[in-house]
Design a protein around this motif. Structure first.
Motif, PDB file in Angstrom:
ATOM      1  N   GLY A 138       0.817  -1.206   0.000  1.00 36.67           N
ATOM      2  CA  GLY A 138       0.000   0.000   0.000  1.00 36.67           C
ATOM      3  C   GLY A 138       0.848   1.252   0.000  1.00 36.67           C
ATOM      4  O   GLY A 138       2.030   1.229   0.368  1.00 36.67           O
ATOM      5  N   ASN A 139       0.242   2.344  -0.420  1.00 36.41           N
ATOM      6  CA  ASN A 139       0.947   3.622  -0.500  1.00 36.41           C
ATOM      7  C   ASN A 139       0.914   4.330   0.846  1.00 36.41           C
ATOM      8  O   ASN A 139      -0.125   4.417   1.489  1.00 36.41           O
ATOM      9  N   LEU A 140       2.066   4.841   1.265  1.00 36.27           N
ATOM     10  CA  LEU A 140       2.181   5.601   2.499  1.00 36.27           C
ATOM     11  C   LEU A 140       2.753   6.975   2.195  1.00 36.27           C
ATOM     12  O   LEU A 140       3.548   7.141   1.274  1.00 36.27           O
ATOM     13  N   ARG A 141       2.369   7.942   2.996  1.00 36.05           N
ATOM     14  CA  ARG A 141       2.912   9.297   2.872  1.00 36.05           C
ATOM     15  C   ARG A 141       3.300   9.791   4.256  1.00 36.05           C
ATOM     16  O   ARG A 141       3.058   9.130   5.252  1.00 36.05           O
ATOM     17  N   SER A 142       3.925  10.961   4.279  1.00 33.41           N
ATOM     18  CA  SER A 142       4.359  11.571   5.548  1.00 33.41           C
ATOM     19  C   SER A 142       5.209  10.614   6.366  1.00 33.41           C
ATOM     20  O   SER A 142       5.044  10.481   7.578  1.00 33.41           O
ATOM     21  N   GLY A 176      -1.503   6.148   5.851  1.00 35.72           N
ATOM     22  CA  GLY A 176      -2.087   5.434   4.729  1.00 35.72           C
ATOM     23  C   GLY A 176      -3.132   6.246   4.001  1.00 35.72           C
ATOM     24  O   GLY A 176      -3.541   7.328   4.439  1.00 35.72           O
ATOM     25  N   ALA A 177      -3.608   5.701   2.885  1.00 30.84           N
ATOM     26  CA  ALA A 177      -4.611   6.388   2.079  1.00 30.84           C
ATOM     27  C   ALA A 177      -5.921   6.560   2.831  1.00 30.84           C
ATOM     28  O   ALA A 177      -6.707   7.465   2.528  1.00 30.84           O
ATOM     29  N   ASP A 178      -6.180   5.709   3.815  1.00 23.50           N
ATOM     30  CA  ASP A 178      -7.411   5.802   4.595  1.00 23.50           C
ATOM     31  C   ASP A 178      -7.290   6.722   5.804  1.00 23.50           C
ATOM     32  O   ASP A 178      -8.228   6.845   6.595  1.00 23.50           O
ATOM     33  N   GLY A 179      -6.118   7.362   5.985  1.00 15.73           N
ATOM     34  CA  GLY A 179      -5.925   8.269   7.110  1.00 15.73           C
ATOM     35  C   GLY A 179      -5.479   7.602   8.387  1.00 15.73           C
ATOM     36  O   GLY A 179      -5.385   8.254   9.428  1.00 15.73           O
ATOM     37  N   LYS A 228      -5.961   4.250  14.216  1.00 17.50           N
ATOM     38  CA  LYS A 228      -6.977   4.938  13.427  1.00 17.50           C
ATOM     39  C   LYS A 228      -7.537   6.089  14.249  1.00 17.50           C
ATOM     40  O   LYS A 228      -8.345   5.874  15.156  1.00 17.50           O
ATOM     41  N   ALA A 242      -9.191  11.582   9.809  1.00 20.38           N
ATOM     42  CA  ALA A 242      -8.078  11.112   8.984  1.00 20.38           C
ATOM     43  C   ALA A 242      -6.797  11.879   9.291  1.00 20.38           C
ATOM     44  O   ALA A 242      -6.793  13.112   9.371  1.00 20.38           O
ATOM     45  N   ARG A 247      -3.002  13.386   8.700  1.00 26.93           N
ATOM     46  CA  ARG A 247      -2.280  14.001   7.588  1.00 26.93           C
ATOM     47  C   ARG A 247      -0.784  14.055   7.817  1.00 26.93           C
ATOM     48  O   ARG A 247      -0.012  14.215   6.885  1.00 26.93           O
TER      49      ARG A 247
END
Length: 212
Positions: free
Chosen positions: A9-13, A26-29, A43, A47, A49
């Protein structure tokens, strides 16, 4: 000496304070933590950021939007927040690797210093232009801010809670980093492959090097 793929899966930050415990959003926050011993997931109520891991093992999570933006403090492997605070209009931020501060950016042109141990947020510091990149010194005493429309970098002092200096650049920059010892600031040029080296002692460009 090994390379592993902890998940899909794609991760950011992406963020880490020790190089072995990696956090991402993750894309789902949701916030994910990856270690060699196993993974962890948090979770938040809204979401996420951005995520700011701390040296004491806790992690701060920024989530929500506008007036409803919040910061949650979590103690992994717990899956619920131990504390929270409002951070209205904060869009993102950057943590100090060795300090107890997070610098939060607020549109259109402001930055606010958060004391991570007490979750106290100082009054926003107004900037001359919109910030596109921020880097903190290792101790958190200073933050260096690049702007979207001017060839300069601003220095924000977290003790004075004010912009204390501004250094001219050879051109517009697009990213900024501080070396692990806090002696030099590296600015990547918006065009080309140049990196400008700024001395912390003088707040001036001392060298221009090429980057691959």
């Amino acid at each position: 000496g090994t390379v592993t793929i902890p998940g899909k899966g794609n991760l950011r930050s992406l963020a880490s304070v020790d190089g072995s415990t990696i956090y991402g959003v993750g894309a789902d926050g949701a916030v994910a933590r990856f270690t060699t011993a196993g993974n962890w997931l948090f979770k938040p109520p809204q979401a996420a950021r951005a995520v700011f891991p701390q040296t004491n093992g806790t992690v701060l999570v920024l989530g929500g939007r506008g007036d409803n933006t919040q910061i949650w403090r979590v103690h992994p492997p717990e899956t619920s927040a131990s504390d929270s605070m409002p951070a209205p209009n904060a869009s993102t931020g950057v943590g100090a690797p060795l300090g107890d501060r997070v610098f939060l950016t607020r549109p259109p042109a402001a930055i606010a210093v958060l004391r991570t141990r007490t979750l106290q947020l100082a009054a926003p510091v107004t900037l001359a232009h919109r910030a596109i990149a921020v880097a903190a010194s290792p101790s958190g005493d200073r933050a260096y801010v690049l702007f979207d429309s001017t060839a300069s970098i601003a220095v924000v002092d977290s003790y004075q809670n004010a912009v204390v200096a501004s250094a001219p650049l050879p051109g517009r920059g697009r990213d900024v980093r501080v070396d692990p010892f806090g002696r030099d600031v590296l600015v990547r040029a918006a065009t080309g492959d140049s990196v400008w080296v700024i001395s912390v002692g003088t707040d001036r460009v001392t060298q221009i090097v090429r980057s691959q």
